[in-house]
Design a protein around this motif. Structure first.
Motif, PDB file in Angstrom:
ATOM      1  N   ARG A 115     -14.537  17.182 -42.486  1.00 18.40           N
ATOM      2  CA  ARG A 115     -14.918  15.849 -42.919  1.00 18.40           C
ATOM      3  C   ARG A 115     -13.687  14.995 -43.185  1.00 18.40           C
ATOM      4  O   ARG A 115     -13.608  13.844 -42.754  1.00 18.40           O
ATOM      5  CB  ARG A 115     -15.757  15.947 -44.194  1.00 18.40           C
ATOM      6  N   SER A 159     -22.288  12.504 -44.636  1.00 14.04           N
ATOM      7  CA  SER A 159     -22.615  13.563 -43.688  1.00 14.04           C
ATOM      8  C   SER A 159     -21.686  13.559 -42.482  1.00 14.04           C
ATOM      9  O   SER A 159     -21.083  12.540 -42.142  1.00 14.04           O
ATOM     10  CB  SER A 159     -24.052  13.406 -43.205  1.00 14.04           C
ATOM     11  N   LEU A 160     -21.583  14.709 -41.862  1.00  9.04           N
ATOM     12  CA  LEU A 160     -20.842  14.806 -40.607  1.00  9.04           C
ATOM     13  C   LEU A 160     -21.473  13.873 -39.576  1.00  9.04           C
ATOM     14  O   LEU A 160     -20.769  13.182 -38.836  1.00  9.04           O
ATOM     15  CB  LEU A 160     -20.901  16.231 -40.056  1.00  9.04           C
ATOM     16  N   ASP A 161     -22.792  13.835 -39.570  1.00  8.18           N
ATOM     17  CA  ASP A 161     -23.503  12.984 -38.611  1.00  8.18           C
ATOM     18  C   ASP A 161     -23.004  11.550 -38.693  1.00  8.18           C
ATOM     19  O   ASP A 161     -22.708  10.927 -37.667  1.00  8.18           O
ATOM     20  CB  ASP A 161     -25.008  13.011 -38.894  1.00  8.18           C
ATOM     21  N   VAL A 212     -19.379  11.191 -37.427  1.00 11.66           N
ATOM     22  CA  VAL A 212     -19.294  11.290 -35.974  1.00 11.66           C
ATOM     23  C   VAL A 212     -19.846  10.025 -35.326  1.00 11.66           C
ATOM     24  O   VAL A 212     -19.254   9.468 -34.399  1.00 11.66           O
ATOM     25  CB  VAL A 212     -20.030  12.539 -35.453  1.00 11.66           C
ATOM     26  N   ARG A 213     -20.968   9.551 -35.860  1.00 10.72           N
ATOM     27  CA  ARG A 213     -21.556   8.321 -35.322  1.00 10.72           C
ATOM     28  C   ARG A 213     -20.534   7.182 -35.423  1.00 10.72           C
ATOM     29  O   ARG A 213     -20.370   6.396 -34.481  1.00 10.72           O
ATOM     30  CB  ARG A 213     -22.821   7.988 -36.111  1.00 10.72           C
ATOM     31  N   LEU A 228     -17.726   7.575 -32.838  1.00 14.34           N
ATOM     32  CA  LEU A 228     -18.193   7.196 -31.508  1.00 14.34           C
ATOM     33  C   LEU A 228     -18.310   5.680 -31.410  1.00 14.34           C
ATOM     34  O   LEU A 228     -17.996   5.094 -30.369  1.00 14.34           O
ATOM     35  CB  LEU A 228     -19.539   7.865 -31.196  1.00 14.34           C
TER      36      LEU A 228
END
Lengths: 104, 104
Positions: B36, B79-81, B84-85, B88
């Motif tokens: 993270r 969150s990792l989500d 990452v989002r 990107l």
DNA sequence: GCCAAATATGTCACTATCGACATAATCGTC
DNA sequence: GACGATTATGTCGATAGTGACATATTTGGC
């Protein structure tokens, strides 16, 4: 996008009823989903290689068989965090996790 | 574990009041946290390189400035989500995301 | 040292994700 | 084709993560 990849996404329950809906996913969302599926696949590989059942892995994770099944299916309500945690639990290194992610 | 890394973790608000508490983190949790932080760092780098303010990025993500600040601080409730989002969204490729993760 | 812009910190309702459970489907083995 | 073991699917109450907002702090130009 390749048909095989799309099939994989649909199997995992992502909104793909029609081509239009499917294309409605932003590129960045699609990448994220693909990462999840890639991790899911590697996770199953690692688990089976270790000779563990989904129930076994679930116990190690303090989770449940059904959730492990969902992880490995790359279902929409499984977080990256959970998938990564599971990968690490099977002994995967950060590098190996990264490799799965890079594949997307 | 290196002191500098530990300092980084503490700064981000992970339970590290005492060395014992800190060591209470399982290796796999520590790795996750480090991932993270690595993503957080890269995210800030990418954002600033693009000349975007946290508010700008927040708008692009449909999020808020405060949450972007928390992402970049690698706070525990991000969150990792989401990280990452965000990566990107700044134009990072899956490979670049993976590289950040591998660093852990 | 002021001011404006940027960033950080704290809080809160809302929602997505969670473990758990029940149950169905699949697979080997006999 | 019956069985036990494994995996898949659906649902639910609990909880962790979310965007939004208010506000404090930091930063940089003047």
């Amino acid at each position: 996008m390749k048909t095989t990849k799309r099939r994989a996404l649909e199997r995992a329950g992502w909104r793909t009823g029609s081509a239009d809906e499917f294309l409605g996913l932003k590129a960045e969302e699609t990448t994220l989903v693909t990462m999840r599926l890639s991790l899911a696949e590697k996770l199953r590989g690692r688990r089976t290689k270790l000779g563990l059942s989904q129930t076994d892995l679930a116990t190690r994770l303090g989770s449940s068989q059904s959730r492990v099944a969902k992880m490995e299916a790359g279902e929409a309500d499984v977080s990256l965090d959970l998938l990564v945690r599971a990968m690490l639990n099977t002994g995967a290194s950060a590098r190996e996790v990264a490799h799965a992610i890079a594949a997307a």
